[in-house]
Design a protein around this motif. Structure first.
Motif, PDB file in Angstrom:
ATOM      1  N   HIS A 160       0.855  -1.281   0.020  1.00  0.00           N
ATOM      2  CA  HIS A 160      -0.011   0.039   0.013  1.00  0.00           C
ATOM      3  C   HIS A 160       1.027   1.131  -0.029  1.00  0.00           C
ATOM      4  CE1 HIS A 160      -3.910   1.868   1.840  1.00  0.00           C
ATOM      5  NE2 HIS A 160      -3.341   2.662   0.650  1.00  0.00           N
ATOM      6  N   ALA A 184       4.567   0.493   3.938  1.00  0.00           N
ATOM      7  CA  ALA A 184       3.539   0.192   2.752  1.00  0.00           C
ATOM      8  C   ALA A 184       3.408  -1.434   2.953  1.00  0.00           C
ATOM      9  CB  ALA A 184       4.619  -0.028   1.424  1.00  0.00           C
ATOM     10  N   GLY A 190       0.806  -1.215   5.695  1.00  0.00           N
ATOM     11  CA  GLY A 190      -0.427  -0.657   5.072  1.00  0.00           C
ATOM     12  C   GLY A 190      -1.570  -1.463   4.540  1.00  0.00           C
ATOM     13  N   MET A 191      -1.296  -2.674   4.256  1.00  0.00           N
ATOM     14  CA  MET A 191      -2.467  -3.457   3.601  1.00  0.00           C
ATOM     15  C   MET A 191      -3.330  -3.698   4.797  1.00  0.00           C
ATOM     16  SD  MET A 191      -1.535  -3.970   0.759  1.00  0.00           S
ATOM     17  CE  MET A 191      -2.914  -5.038   0.165  1.00  0.00           C
ATOM     18  N   ARG A 222      -4.558  -1.322   6.554  1.00  0.00           N
ATOM     19  CA  ARG A 222      -5.160   0.121   6.489  1.00  0.00           C
ATOM     20  C   ARG A 222      -5.995   0.336   5.258  1.00  0.00           C
ATOM     21  NH1 ARG A 222      -0.416   0.788   9.616  1.00  0.00           N
ATOM     22  NH2 ARG A 222       0.671   1.307   7.913  1.00  0.00           N
ATOM     23  N   ASP A 223      -7.363   0.990   5.283  1.00  0.00           N
ATOM     24  CA  ASP A 223      -7.789   1.522   4.071  1.00  0.00           C
ATOM     25  C   ASP A 223      -7.028   3.040   3.900  1.00  0.00           C
ATOM     26  OD1 ASP A 223      -8.707   3.703   5.817  1.00  0.00           O
ATOM     27  OD2 ASP A 223     -10.795   2.897   5.988  1.00  0.00           O
ATOM     28  N   GLU A 224      -7.434   3.398   2.623  1.00  0.00           N
ATOM     29  CA  GLU A 224      -6.687   4.532   2.061  1.00  0.00           C
ATOM     30  C   GLU A 224      -6.749   5.637   3.214  1.00  0.00           C
ATOM     31  OE1 GLU A 224      -7.747   6.077  -1.703  1.00  0.00           O
ATOM     32  OE2 GLU A 224      -7.634   3.994  -2.759  1.00  0.00           O
ATOM     33  N   GLN A 255      -4.410   4.886   6.011  1.00  0.00           N
ATOM     34  CA  GLN A 255      -2.811   4.772   5.796  1.00  0.00           C
ATOM     35  C   GLN A 255      -2.403   6.254   5.330  1.00  0.00           C
ATOM     36  OE1 GLN A 255      -0.610   2.807   5.601  1.00  0.00           O
ATOM     37  NE2 GLN A 255       0.620   2.570   3.572  1.00  0.00           N
ATOM     38  N   SER A 287      -2.783   7.491  -2.026  1.00  0.00           N
ATOM     39  CA  SER A 287      -2.179   6.195  -1.932  1.00  0.00           C
ATOM     40  C   SER A 287      -2.928   5.040  -2.777  1.00  0.00           C
ATOM     41  CB  SER A 287      -2.551   5.513  -0.393  1.00  0.00           C
ATOM     42  OG  SER A 287      -3.970   5.393  -0.087  1.00  0.00           O
ATOM     43  N   PHE A 288      -2.282   4.002  -2.985  1.00  0.00           N
ATOM     44  CA  PHE A 288      -2.742   3.043  -4.005  1.00  0.00           C
ATOM     45  C   PHE A 288      -2.248   1.775  -3.645  1.00  0.00           C
ATOM     46  CE2 PHE A 288       0.856   5.479  -6.059  1.00  0.00           C
ATOM     47  CZ  PHE A 288       1.449   4.554  -6.401  1.00  0.00           C
ATOM     48  N   LEU A 289      -2.941   0.517  -4.096  1.00  0.00           N
ATOM     49  CA  LEU A 289      -2.379  -0.757  -3.794  1.00  0.00           C
ATOM     50  C   LEU A 289      -1.506  -1.310  -5.161  1.00  0.00           C
ATOM     51  CD1 LEU A 289      -5.259  -2.356  -2.347  1.00  0.00           C
ATOM     52  CD2 LEU A 289      -3.618  -1.348  -1.108  1.00  0.00           C
TER      53      LEU A 289
END
Length: 410
Positions: free
Chosen positions: A239, A290, A293-294, A296-298, A301, A325-327
């Motif tokens: 993330h 990162a 962060g998986m 956590r939601d955007e 995060q 942020s982005f996955l």
């Protein structure tokens, strides 16, 4: 309409791995083309941080792991290429920072991990005096920079310019094909290309899969009578966070934290901010931030990232910063217990060569492995490819370089 064509080697996937191999193989005399589904670098390459690293984060426990040993020679090989003296000519690639840095905060565990890493990588890491610190650590006002800053042999490249440089010599061998199917016959591998108006049958003596996460779909259902099943793939989800901030000095550093893990608390790079009058750089945040962060939601995060940056760098004003942020998924060959592979990976599966470079820095290692494998297979001579190139150029467009992930979010 159906057209039958032949080529010696077809690479599928136009990220840095596929483009690196396109250059190496054509220079070595292999008649090679590259097929990309969308745009060049649009998968993992442009989502990477552009760090050409020498294995520091695998040596923070004081031991030279197989991973750190494998990567140790990569920065020098890349530098030779950037100077025009290596296996590829990358003189057109922009270097964002000629050095990368490691910073240990004042905490005991952070300082210990940085110290152990510096000892394990003796000769590839230098502790700096405050007057030698990079610009990012200067002009901090009343805030003293605690801990130690180390200069590494690592450096950071601008990935869009890297892709442009790799693509430039072989644009007549780059083709965008949004749909293709792989089948096997007695002559090799047959690729059926859907051009929209026509189906093109392309016979390739060898096919090299460099599609990252896309390898999995391409291998789905692949069968060959004389080979074992193709290798499985694993994903390492991240993330990532970007910050557009009006600060003149770009950061390029690992921030070593207090956790027991070997991943840096934060890995920071900065990239040119296009079409903006109020900020010069996009900060790009990876590392433990990162990975964790998986969970956590955007929104969470981005809030966590802001707290981390304000804690680490209290002299910087983030009041006007713009966050996103982005996955992403880092595709790798499957390893027991989801461990990181040590080297670039290539495995022969009949006429297929299946590749995952796993890290940007390992592309020279991947090129060596593929060249050795093809040389050992003693491929037969190839036909004149002018007809193949001419026909494909009439039916398929040339792919462009994809936008960086933070540009695509706008």
């Amino acid at each position: 309409m159906s057209t039958e064509l032949k080529v010696q080697v077809a690479i599928i996937g136009g990220g840095v791995a596929g483009l690196w191999l396109l250059n190496r193989l054509n220079q070595a005399g292999y008649d090679t083309i590259l097929l990309e589904k969308n745009a060049l670098g649009g998968g993992q390459t442009l989502a990477s941080q552009g760090i050409i690293h020498g294995g520091l984060k695998y040596a923070l426990d004081g031991n030279l792991s197989p991973a750190s040993s494998a990567i140790a020679a990569m920065p020098d090989r890349w530098r030779a290429c950037l100077q025009g003296d290596g296996e590829l000519d990358l003189q057109g690639c922009k270097v964002l920072s000629s050095h990368y840095y490691m910073w240990s905060s004042g905490s005991f565990r952070s300082r210990l991990k940085a110290f152990l890493g510096s000892k394990a990588l003796r000769g590839r890491i230098d502790a700096l005096k405050p007057v030698q610190y990079p610009d990012f650590f200067q002009n901090t006002g009343q805030h003293k920079v605690e801990g130690t800053v180390y200069q590494l042999t690592d450096f950071v490249v601008d990935t869009p310019s890297l892709l442009e440089t790799l693509a430039a010599p072989w644009r007549d061998r780059l083709f965008q094909c949004r749909d293709l199917q792989l089948t096997h016959n007695d002559s090799g591998t047959e690729l059926t290309l859907d051009t929209g108006d026509a189906y093109v049958t392309l016979q390739a003596t060898r096919v090299i899969l460099c599609a990252g996460e896309g390898n999995e779909a391409l291998l789905n259902g692949w069968e060959h009578p004389h080979t074992v099943n193709p290798p499985a793939m694993q994903r390492r989800p991240l993330h990532m966070v970007t910050v557009k901030v009006p600060h003149p000095a770009p950061p390029y550093l690992h921030c070593i934290g207090d956790s027991f893990g070997m991943t840096p608390r934060l890995t920071l790079t900065a990239h040119p901010c296009k079409e903006s009058s109020d900020a010069q750089w996009i900060w790009y945040l990876g590392g433990e931030l990162a990975e964790s962060g998986m969970k956590r939601d955007e929104q969470s995060q981005q809030a966590f990232a802001r707290q981390e940056l304000q804690t680490l760098f209290p002299w910087i004003d983030f009041s006007q910063a713009v966050w996103s942020s982005f996955l992403i998924n880092r595709a790798e060959p499957q390893v027991s217990d989801q461990q990181r592979p040590d080297n670039a990976y290539v495995e022969a599966c009949g006429p297929l060569l299946i590749c995952w470079p796993t890290k940007l820095t390992l592309c020279p290692n991947l090129g060596d492995s593929v060249i050795d494998m093809l040389d050992a297979q003693s491929l037969i001579g190839h036909d004149d490819s002018r007809n193949t190139l001419q026909t494909l150029s009439e039916l398929l467009p040339t792919p462009d370089v994809a936008p960086s992930p933070w540009e695509a979010l706008r």
